[in-house]
Design a protein around this motif. Structure first.
Motif, short mmCIF file in Angstrom:
data_model
loop_
_atom_site.label_atom_id
_atom_site.label_comp_id
_atom_site.label_asym_id
_atom_site.label_seq_id
_atom_site.Cartn_x
_atom_site.Cartn_y
_atom_site.Cartn_z
N LEU A 122 0.84 -1.01 -0.04
CA LEU A 122 0.06 0.25 0.07
C LEU A 122 0.52 1.25 0.48
CD1 LEU A 122 -2.75 -1.20 2.59
CD2 LEU A 122 -3.13 -0.36 0.08
N LYS A 123 1.60 1.09 0.75
CA LYS A 123 2.57 2.70 0.52
C LYS A 123 3.34 2.48 -0.61
CE LYS A 123 5.73 5.17 2.57
NZ LYS A 123 5.36 6.62 3.80
N TRP A 156 -4.33 -13.90 -0.36
CA TRP A 156 -5.57 -12.46 0.01
C TRP A 156 -6.55 -12.10 -0.19
CZ3 TRP A 156 -0.19 -8.96 0.83
CH2 TRP A 156 0.15 -10.23 2.49
N ARG A 157 -6.18 -12.61 -2.05
CA ARG A 157 -7.97 -12.02 -2.59
C ARG A 157 -8.54 -13.30 -2.59
NH1 ARG A 157 -5.18 -10.40 -8.44
NH2 ARG A 157 -5.00 -8.14 -8.13
N GLY A 158 -8.16 -14.28 -2.18
CA GLY A 158 -9.00 -15.60 -2.17
C GLY A 158 -9.68 -15.65 -0.66
N GLU A 159 -8.95 -14.88 0.26
CA GLU A 159 -9.47 -15.01 1.22
C GLU A 159 -10.53 -13.61 1.23
OE1 GLU A 159 -6.32 -13.77 4.50
OE2 GLU A 159 -4.91 -15.52 3.67
N TYR A 160 -10.23 -13.42 1.01
CA TYR A 160 -11.01 -11.49 0.84
C TYR A 160 -12.39 -11.98 -0.09
CZ TYR A 160 -14.41 -8.04 -0.96
OH TYR A 160 -14.97 -7.20 -0.94
N ASP A 213 -15.73 -2.36 -2.94
CA ASP A 213 -15.15 -1.51 -3.91
C ASP A 213 -16.78 -1.16 -4.44
OD1 ASP A 213 -14.07 -0.05 -5.71
OD2 ASP A 213 -12.83 -2.08 -6.72
N GLY A 214 -17.23 0.19 -4.23
CA GLY A 214 -18.36 1.04 -5.02
C GLY A 214 -18.11 1.60 -5.71
N GLN A 215 -19.65 1.84 -6.36
CA GLN A 215 -19.62 2.64 -7.42
C GLN A 215 -19.62 4.73 -6.75
OE1 GLN A 215 -17.77 2.93 -10.10
NE2 GLN A 215 -18.06 1.01 -9.98
N ARG A 216 -18.59 4.97 -6.08
CA ARG A 216 -18.57 6.47 -5.21
C ARG A 216 -19.32 5.11 -4.07
NH1 ARG A 216 -16.51 10.41 -7.31
NH2 ARG A 216 -16.94 11.37 -6.11
N GLU A 217 -20.03 6.75 -2.89
CA GLU A 217 -21.35 6.56 -1.99
C GLU A 217 -22.70 6.76 -2.40
OE1 GLU A 217 -19.46 8.46 2.00
OE2 GLU A 217 -18.36 9.07 0.37
N SER A 218 -22.71 5.52 -3.77
CA SER A 218 -23.99 6.44 -3.72
C SER A 218 -25.42 4.59 -3.31
CB SER A 218 -24.81 5.71 -5.23
OG SER A 218 -23.66 4.43 -5.99
N GLY A 373 -5.16 -3.32 -4.70
CA GLY A 373 -6.14 -2.12 -2.97
C GLY A 373 -7.23 -2.96 -2.35
N LEU A 374 -7.73 -3.68 -2.73
CA LEU A 374 -9.61 -4.45 -2.13
C LEU A 374 -8.31 -5.14 -0.91
CD1 LEU A 374 -11.73 -4.20 -1.09
CD2 LEU A 374 -12.39 -5.59 -3.05
N ALA A 375 -7.48 -6.01 -1.48
CA ALA A 375 -6.95 -6.91 -0.87
C ALA A 375 -6.48 -6.47 0.18
CB ALA A 375 -6.27 -7.97 -2.07
N MET A 376 -5.17 -5.68 0.30
CA MET A 376 -4.24 -5.30 0.89
C MET A 376 -5.48 -3.79 2.10
SD MET A 376 -1.43 -5.99 -0.24
CE MET A 376 -2.54 -7.27 -1.46
#
Length: 414
Positions: A122-123, A156-160, A213-218, A373-376
């Protein structure tokens, strides 16, 4: 050996100087070997009464497995795990198998490394740069290649994915916290919105419920998240939800869980109000806002609320209107146990957890893709979850579930 012979041996043998890291690694290896040997010995001893027709034990030691290397915070550690021959079978004829809790079958890296890799990713550190980065942080990164980092990411993607499909049946969340977090991607112009939902269980423990992972805060994105949670078993409406003023969440919540009370986050509201005032006025205004949400009673909070509107309403009506429009939602926490107020007035449970994610992605544009990004973020959030403390006054949560009524933080007689 005589003293003269011993002295001659010392004089002729080469002197081996070990570094601090090597000493630590040898100590870790010895400690690990002792722990594994003890674990196996206890397992064999616990089943010594299981014997066959010839009075031979069914559970015995059987040499060692091939050596394997574990990547740890002090560098690679080679271990030889004892092999256990367990000839017992269950009622279905299936053989029992000894599984080490200290050294699981497929373990190749300790948790210290697994927690550090998502932090570095992420860094903005690429998979190829990861070993060098670990070395500069005091870890031995020689056993961590770019390929192994990619494999970790895939795992980690699989865990998520598995976590996102877990059954929520029987989970009762008394409180909710909701927020939308944004981060950039290095390899695209995407700026994903991470929709995060946390809850407080009946025993007062905070729990990460969903992260998508959304399409903004809709409204559509929040509606999809809440409906998915309900479909997986989250059937009981929470008593109160805390979040900022983003309309998407509140519109969706009102349709999925209409009985849930709404509490606006005072941190977000304070920032929004101050943004509509000149900088010279902001320190005094911030103090007046603080007096509202820290008031001991609803009556005191109402008086402080009216005073703010009176002082700033004439010259800066937009600031006063921003505060006034959410008056009831900003003071909803007074109808819940006083011990819970500090947890309910803000969405800090989410903000504090993801503050590191925000910080680490600000300058570097963070991960290479939305999926990465989602997995991290998932890995970091799940690690943080293990350190979340319980709510103050957790015993009052059952009172709320049972339908007890609280006025200005105190339970009133039925």
């Amino acid at each position: 050996m005589s003293s003269s012979a011993f002295a001659l041996r010392l004089a002729t043998e080469p002197v081996v100087c070990l570094t601090l890291e090597q000493i630590a690694r040898q100590g870790a290896r010895r400690a690990l070997h002792r722990a594994i040997e003890q674990e196996v010995a206890e397992y064999v001893e616990a089943h010594k009464h299981h014997v066959d027709g010839s009075n031979h034990r069914l559970v015995v030691r059987n040499g060692h497995k091939p050596p394997r290397t574990i990547l740890s915070g002090v560098g690679p550690i080679e271990v030889k795990q004892p092999r256990v021959n367990d000839r017992r079978v269950d009622e279905n004829g299936v053989r029992f198998r000894f599984t080490s809790k200290i050294l699981p079958r497929y373990l190749r890296k300790t948790r210290a490394i697994e927690e550090l890799v998502p932090w570095l990713y992420l860094k903005g550190i690429s998979s190829g740069e990861m070993p060098d980065a670990l070395v500069h942080l005091g870890f031995d990164g020689s056993g961590l290649s770019a390929t192994s980092v990619v494999r970790l990411l895939e795992a980690w993607r699989g865990e998520y994915a598995d976590w996102s499909r877990r059954d929520l049946t029987g989970r009762r969340y008394v409180y909710l916290w909701a927020d939308g977090l944004y981060f950039g991607c290095r390899l695209s112009d995407d700026r994903p919105c991470l929709l995060v939902l946390m809850g407080a269980t009946a025993d007062g423990r905070k729990e990460l419920i969903a992260m998508v992972d959304g399409q903004r805060e809709s409204e559509t994105s929040w509606m999809s998240l809440l409906l998915d949670c309900r479909a997986r078993g989250m059937s009981e409406a929470p008593k109160l939800a805390t979040g900022d003023g983003a309309l998407g969440f509140w519109l969706a919540l009102g349709k999925v869980f209409p009985a849930t009370r709404q509490q606006r986050c005072w941190v977000h509201k304070t920032l929004n109000v101050l943004d509509k005032l000149p900088k010279s006025e902001q320190p005094a205004a911030k103090g007046m806002l603080h007096e509202i949400w820290m008031a001991a009673t609803r009556a005191d909070a109402t008086r402080a609320f009216d005073r703010f509107v009176q002082v700033y309403g004439a010259k800066w009506p937009r600031a006063a209107a921003c505060l006034e429009k959410d008056r009831s939602e900003l003071l909803a926490f007074y109808d819940f146990p006083a011990e819970h107020w500090q947890h309910l007035r803000t969405s800090n449970p989410i903000e504090s957890t993801f503050a590191t994610v925000r910080l680490r992605t600000y300058r570097t544009k963070g991960p290479g893709s939305r999926e990465a990004g989602l997995a991290m973020a998932f890995k970091l959030a799940r690690k943080a979850e293990s350190r979340w403390r319980k709510l103050n006054g957790s015993g009052k949560l059952q009172d709320l579930i049972d339908g007890a009524v609280f006025v200005v933080g105190e339970r009133i007689a039925a």
